[in-house]
Each structure stands twice: as structure tokens, then as C-alpha cells.
Write a protein that holds these residues in place. Structure first.
Motif, mmCIF file in Angstrom:
data_model
loop_
_atom_site.group_PDB
_atom_site.id
_atom_site.type_symbol
_atom_site.label_atom_id
_atom_site.label_comp_id
_atom_site.label_asym_id
_atom_site.label_seq_id
_atom_site.Cartn_x
_atom_site.Cartn_y
_atom_site.Cartn_z
ATOM 1 N N PRO A 1 2.542 -32.129 -94.581
ATOM 2 C CA PRO A 1 3.566 -33.088 -94.110
ATOM 3 C C PRO A 1 2.949 -34.273 -93.360
ATOM 4 C CG PRO A 1 4.250 -30.844 -93.613
ATOM 5 C CD PRO A 1 2.827 -30.763 -94.103
ATOM 6 N N LEU A 2 1.915 -34.002 -92.574
ATOM 7 C CA LEU A 2 1.249 -35.070 -91.839
ATOM 8 C C LEU A 2 0.587 -36.066 -92.795
ATOM 9 C CD1 LEU A 2 -0.036 -36.377 -89.330
ATOM 10 C CD2 LEU A 2 -1.740 -34.574 -89.333
ATOM 11 N N LEU A 3 -0.126 -35.540 -93.804
ATOM 12 C CA LEU A 3 -0.776 -36.414 -94.781
ATOM 13 C C LEU A 3 0.255 -37.252 -95.528
ATOM 14 C CD1 LEU A 3 -3.329 -33.790 -96.143
ATOM 15 C CD2 LEU A 3 -3.911 -35.864 -94.883
ATOM 16 N N LEU B 1 -7.083 -20.050 -85.208
ATOM 17 C CA LEU B 1 -7.777 -20.937 -84.276
ATOM 18 C C LEU B 1 -8.551 -22.020 -85.027
ATOM 19 C CD1 LEU B 1 -8.958 -18.485 -81.508
ATOM 20 C CD2 LEU B 1 -7.244 -20.288 -81.340
ATOM 21 N N LYS B 2 -9.066 -21.643 -86.191
ATOM 22 C CA LYS B 2 -9.763 -22.652 -86.996
ATOM 23 C C LYS B 2 -8.836 -23.807 -87.356
ATOM 24 C CE LYS B 2 -13.243 -19.634 -88.967
ATOM 25 N NZ LYS B 2 -13.545 -18.779 -90.118
ATOM 26 N N GLY B 3 -7.544 -23.502 -87.376
ATOM 27 C CA GLY B 3 -6.563 -24.550 -87.653
ATOM 28 C C GLY B 3 -6.642 -25.692 -86.654
ATOM 29 N N PHE B 4 -7.003 -25.364 -85.408
ATOM 30 C CA PHE B 4 -7.153 -26.414 -84.406
ATOM 31 C C PHE B 4 -8.234 -27.413 -84.824
ATOM 32 C CE2 PHE B 4 -5.256 -23.327 -81.436
ATOM 33 C CZ PHE B 4 -4.314 -24.149 -80.862
ATOM 34 N N LEU B 5 -9.356 -26.857 -85.322
ATOM 35 C CA LEU B 5 -10.453 -27.726 -85.745
ATOM 36 C C LEU B 5 -10.023 -28.579 -86.934
ATOM 37 C CD1 LEU B 5 -13.419 -25.238 -85.375
ATOM 38 C CD2 LEU B 5 -12.661 -27.011 -83.800
ATOM 39 N N ASP B 6 -9.283 -27.940 -87.855
ATOM 40 C CA ASP B 6 -8.789 -28.704 -89.004
ATOM 41 C C ASP B 6 -7.913 -29.849 -88.544
ATOM 42 O OD1 ASP B 6 -10.064 -27.153 -90.877
ATOM 43 O OD2 ASP B 6 -8.412 -25.733 -91.017
ATOM 44 N N LEU B 7 -7.161 -29.596 -87.482
ATOM 45 C CA LEU B 7 -6.273 -30.648 -86.974
ATOM 46 C C LEU B 7 -7.086 -31.872 -86.565
ATOM 47 C CD1 LEU B 7 -3.557 -31.721 -86.061
ATOM 48 C CD2 LEU B 7 -3.872 -30.565 -83.887
ATOM 49 N N ILE B 8 -8.228 -31.618 -85.925
ATOM 50 C CA ILE B 8 -9.067 -32.736 -85.504
ATOM 51 C C ILE B 8 -9.597 -33.502 -86.721
ATOM 52 C CG2 ILE B 8 -11.220 -33.350 -84.329
ATOM 53 C CD1 ILE B 8 -10.588 -30.936 -82.454
ATOM 54 N N THR B 9 -10.040 -32.751 -87.732
ATOM 55 C CA THR B 9 -10.501 -33.394 -88.964
ATOM 56 C C THR B 9 -9.405 -34.250 -89.582
ATOM 57 O OG1 THR B 9 -11.651 -31.335 -89.371
ATOM 58 C CG2 THR B 9 -11.700 -32.949 -91.135
ATOM 59 N N LEU C 1 1.509 -23.165 -80.333
ATOM 60 C CA LEU C 1 0.554 -23.993 -79.618
ATOM 61 C C LEU C 1 -0.035 -25.055 -80.565
ATOM 62 C CD1 LEU C 1 -0.273 -23.541 -76.647
ATOM 63 C CD2 LEU C 1 -2.444 -22.636 -77.502
ATOM 64 N N ALA C 2 -0.443 -24.583 -81.748
ATOM 65 C CA ALA C 2 -1.043 -25.486 -82.728
ATOM 66 C C ALA C 2 -0.043 -26.561 -83.152
ATOM 67 C CB ALA C 2 -1.526 -24.705 -83.943
ATOM 68 N N ASN C 3 1.201 -26.126 -83.377
ATOM 69 C CA ASN C 3 2.236 -27.096 -83.756
ATOM 70 C C ASN C 3 2.477 -28.104 -82.632
ATOM 71 O OD1 ASN C 3 3.469 -26.779 -86.458
ATOM 72 N ND2 ASN C 3 3.744 -24.663 -85.806
ATOM 73 N N GLY C 4 2.432 -27.603 -81.390
ATOM 74 C CA GLY C 4 2.618 -28.484 -80.246
ATOM 75 C C GLY C 4 1.528 -29.551 -80.180
ATOM 76 N N PHE C 5 0.290 -29.119 -80.405
ATOM 77 C CA PHE C 5 -0.832 -30.052 -80.393
ATOM 78 C C PHE C 5 -0.677 -31.114 -81.478
ATOM 79 C CE2 PHE C 5 -3.646 -27.531 -77.655
ATOM 80 C CZ PHE C 5 -4.239 -28.575 -76.974
ATOM 81 N N ARG C 6 -0.300 -30.655 -82.652
ATOM 82 C CA ARG C 6 -0.134 -31.597 -83.756
ATOM 83 C C ARG C 6 0.915 -32.645 -83.404
ATOM 84 N NH1 ARG C 6 3.866 -31.470 -86.923
ATOM 85 N NH2 ARG C 6 4.233 -29.254 -86.584
ATOM 86 N N ARG C 7 2.021 -32.180 -82.807
ATOM 87 C CA ARG C 7 3.090 -33.131 -82.495
ATOM 88 C C ARG C 7 2.671 -34.098 -81.401
ATOM 89 N NH1 ARG C 7 7.936 -29.039 -81.951
ATOM 90 N NH2 ARG C 7 8.982 -30.808 -81.003
ATOM 91 N N LEU C 8 1.801 -33.614 -80.523
ATOM 92 C CA LEU C 8 1.298 -34.464 -79.446
ATOM 93 C C LEU C 8 0.351 -35.525 -80.000
ATOM 94 C CD1 LEU C 8 1.670 -34.112 -76.318
ATOM 95 C CD2 LEU C 8 -0.660 -33.205 -76.308
ATOM 96 N N ASP D 1 7.560 -26.901 -87.695
ATOM 97 C CA ASP D 1 6.808 -25.786 -88.243
ATOM 98 C C ASP D 1 6.070 -26.217 -89.500
ATOM 99 O OD1 ASP D 1 5.870 -23.299 -88.891
ATOM 100 O OD2 ASP D 1 7.796 -22.519 -89.577
ATOM 101 N N SER D 2 4.969 -26.909 -89.293
ATOM 102 C CA SER D 2 4.230 -27.474 -90.416
ATOM 103 C C SER D 2 3.602 -26.383 -91.289
ATOM 104 C CB SER D 2 3.157 -28.397 -89.827
ATOM 105 O OG SER D 2 2.371 -28.942 -90.789
ATOM 106 N N GLY D 3 3.369 -25.203 -90.717
ATOM 107 C CA GLY D 3 2.692 -24.135 -91.446
ATOM 108 C C GLY D 3 3.591 -23.322 -92.359
ATOM 109 N N CYS D 4 4.885 -23.569 -92.327
ATOM 110 C CA CYS D 4 5.788 -22.820 -93.212
ATOM 111 C C CYS D 4 5.511 -23.220 -94.654
ATOM 112 C CB CYS D 4 7.244 -23.125 -92.853
ATOM 113 S SG CYS D 4 8.434 -22.297 -93.920
ATOM 114 N N SER D 5 5.247 -22.218 -95.498
ATOM 115 C CA SER D 5 4.903 -22.539 -96.886
ATOM 116 C C SER D 5 6.092 -23.067 -97.659
ATOM 117 C CB SER D 5 4.391 -21.300 -97.600
ATOM 118 O OG SER D 5 3.230 -20.845 -96.981
ATOM 119 N N LEU D 6 7.263 -22.522 -97.363
ATOM 120 C CA LEU D 6 8.436 -22.866 -98.157
ATOM 121 C C LEU D 6 8.804 -24.337 -97.951
ATOM 122 C CD1 LEU D 6 10.693 -21.940 -100.023
ATOM 123 C CD2 LEU D 6 12.018 -21.264 -98.028
ATOM 124 N N LYS D 7 8.573 -25.117 -99.019
ATOM 125 C CA LYS D 7 8.837 -26.554 -98.955
ATOM 126 C C LYS D 7 9.244 -27.030 -100.334
ATOM 127 C CE LYS D 7 5.388 -28.027 -95.482
ATOM 128 N NZ LYS D 7 4.975 -26.769 -94.890
#
Ligand code: UDP
Ligand code: MG
Length: 309
Positions: A177-179, A210-218, A135-142, A150-156
Motif C-alpha cells: 500500500p505504501l509503494l 522484527l525484520k519488518g522494521f528494517l524493511d520499513l527503513i529500506t 508497533l510496526a504499523n505505528g512506525f510506518r504511519r509515523l 493494517d498494512s500486513g493484512c494479506s486480504l486485499k
């Protein structure tokens, strides 16, 4: 130094030795010079004791301990600032990521990416967690222009220059990745193996996700408006001001043309409120713009440049 492997670890005493063994066998086959940086993020178990022991027969290992638990984002920031390699790989300490994916991630960089992110397409976590994360990834992409799965995957894997001046605070590691995309770096992704956690506990329950959603807004605000707050506050201010003004003109016209009294109308209050609010929002935007121009006008100027010949 070719490669730095950065590993954030919070209470992972049972995982570090098997992880290091796996890592070593993968890294040895790659023919690159490397270092392994484990950041113990204020563990309360034997994590650092294990690291001391492992350090005895692994010269490439550097272990850094935080004074207290500052969180995964802070652990990454510490690891990045100590990394010497031209490439930086991040991998979780809990054995959920598979070190055997590292060579493939690095290979993928050569297709022209500055960072390649893992995509846990068959994720081995509790169902509810996978759903919240989807859900969070979907919101970010929107909401944003950055479209990896999968932005939350640590392996990068990152090229070193990606990590300079990266604003890492709070829990923003999920949005790296967004930054980076915002700064003009090319972001790629690759399907990676994911395994269930066998030892230790997860540090992220549903609430923290869920706090991740708020971070997304920030982060969204930061990415979109941090260099031009006037565009946000100014347009909201203008909208409010003109709404109030039109209301006022309408009320005045009613009074002048038809003699409808003004004094007892709630609309009059709304009109005044909107005009005052509009002026204040506008002034706020102006102030924010001036502040940014004063303090940050030189920040990252050189980072915009890809190549000079
Ligand atoms: N971690 C950390 N500090 C924290 C929380 C987590 O360094 O405050 C590390 C943790 O040890 C692990 C990685 O970050 O290596 C990911 O955490 P976890 O496996 O708990 O997250 P999940 O895979 O359950 O989302
Ligand atoms: Mg994990």
C-alpha cells in the motif's frame, strides 16, 4: 477475465481444500468470470499433491510451484505476473482471511480507490505477535504519508494496473500500500473478519516480524530518495563540510588572534575529518543521481497518467 484470486501457499496441505470450497461458493454468487491462482512456494509437505487433485474438478484453478521456498513476497510476485483479471484479490492460504469479505472489498473500490486493503480489527493471533505488528504499523504511519491501520493484512483487492512494475523484493509485500500510494494510486481500507489458524503452522515468528522494521527503513528510503539520492547525501555532505569548515576557521582565528597552537588540538582532526567526509558524501550523492538518470529516466513514465481524453 474479471477477477484473479492469488493465493500464496507454503506447507498448507490441510487448508487448501476447505479454502477452495469457501472461495467457490463466494465467487459463484458474484456473477463474475474468475481464475484462482495458487502459488506453492516450495512446500515440503503434500501441498502440490493436493493442488493436483483439486485441479481435476476445478477448471478455474491454476497451480504454480516454485523450485524452492522464496518467501511470500516472491510468491505474490509470481501470482501477479500470471494474473489475467481486471481485478486481483490476494488471500492467504491458511483460512485466516474470510472469502466472504471479497465482495465487500470489491464494492469499496467503487468509492474511487485503486486498492482496498483488509483491516484485521479483531485479529486472532498470539498477543505478542499482535503487539509487534501494532508497533510496526505505528512506525510506518509515523514515518510515511500512508495511514491505513493494517498494512500486513494479506486480504486485499487491486485494480490490475496497480501491479505493473511494482518493486517486490525481500519481504516488501507488507508495504505494497505504501509503494502504491507513492505512485499516486488511491489506497482504501475496510474492516475484515479474521480467524485463528486451525491447521498448519505460521511462518512468521517474532524474529521475522522484527525484520519488518528494517524493511520499513529500506522502503522508506526507496520511496523518499530513490529518485533523488542527492537530496539525502548532498544535504548530509553539505552539513558535514560546513561544520568542518567553521571548526577550521575557528581554530585558525584562535591561532591568528591569540596565538593558541594548532598542532596538539583534537578539534583540528575533527575539522579535517568532517570536511573530507562532506566532500565524499556530496560526491556519492552526485554519482547516485547521475546513475539514476542514466538508467531509470524512462521507467514508469506511462504509469503516472490516470486518464487521457
Ligand atoms: N507463505 C508463503 N511463503 C512463505 C511464507 C508464507 O507463501 O515463505 C504464505 C503462507 O502459506 C500463508 C501466507 O503466506 O498463506 C501467510 O503466512 P502465515 O499465515 O504463516 O503468516 P501469519 O498469518 O502467521 O502472519
Ligand atoms: Mg496466517
Amino acid at each position: 477475465m474479471d477477477l484473479s484470486v492469488v493465493i500464496p501457499a507454503f506447507n498448507e496441505e490441510e487448508n487448501l481444500q476447505p479454502l477452495l470450497a469457501e472461495l467457490r461458493s463466494v465467487l459463484a454468487g458474484m456473477g463474475k468470470t474468475y481464475e484462482i491462482i495458487v502459488v506453492d512456494d516450495g512446500s515440503t509437505d503434500g501441498t502440490f499433491t493436493v493442488l493436483r487433485r483439486l485441479k481435476k474438478d476445478e477448471k478455474a484453478l491454476a497451480a504454480i510451484r516454485h523450485r524452492k521456498n522464496f518467501g511470500q513476497t516472491a510468491a505474490l510476485a509470481t501470482g501477479f505476473s500470471h494474473a489475467q483479471g481486471n481485478l486481483v484479490v490476494v488471500i492467504d492460504a491458511d483460512m485466516q482471511n474470510d472469502p466472504r469479505d471479497i465482495p465487500r472489498l470489491i464494492e469499496k473500490l467503487s468509492e474511487g480507490y485503486d486498492v482496498v486493503s483488509g483491516w484485521r480489527y479483531q485479529r486472532k493471533d498470539p498477543l505478542l505477535k499482535i503487539l509487534v505488528s501494532r508497533l510496526a504499523n505505528g512506525f510506518r504511519r509515523l514515518l510515511t504519508a500512508e495511514k491505513i491501520h493494517d498494512s500486513g493484512c494479506s486480504l486485499k483487492v487491486y485494480k490490475k494496473e496497480c501491479l505493473e512494475n511494482l518493486p517486490l523484493y525481500g519481504e516488501t509485500h507488507r508495504f505494497i500500500p505504501l509503494l502504491l500510494a507513492w505512485k499516486g494510486f488511491k489506497v482504501g481500507e475496510l474492516k475484515v473478519n479474521h480467524r485463528p489458524r486451525k491447521s498448519g503452522k505460521t511462518k512468521y515468528g517474532i524474529v521475522r516480524l522484527l525484520k519488518g522494521f528494517l524493511d520499513l527503513i529500506t522502503v522508506k528510503f526507496w520511496v523518499q530518495y530513490s529518485t533523488r539520492p542527492m537530496h539525502l547525501f548532498g544535504s548530509m555532505g553539505l552539513l558535514s563540510f560546513f561544520l568542518g569548515l567553521f571548526l577550521g576557521i575557528y581554530l585558525a582565528a584562535m591561532k591568528l588572534l591569540y596565538g593558541i597552537p594548532l598542532a596538539n588540538r583534537p578539534l583540528l582532526l575533527l575539522s579535517i575529518l568532517l570536511i573530507v567526509l562532506g566532500v565524499q558524501l556530496f560526491a556519492l550523492g552526485l554519482l547516485a543521481d547521475i546513475l539514476i538518470k542514466m538508467y531509470f529516466h524512462n521507467e514508469g513514465d506511462n504509469q503516472r497518467i490516470e486518464i487521457i481524453i
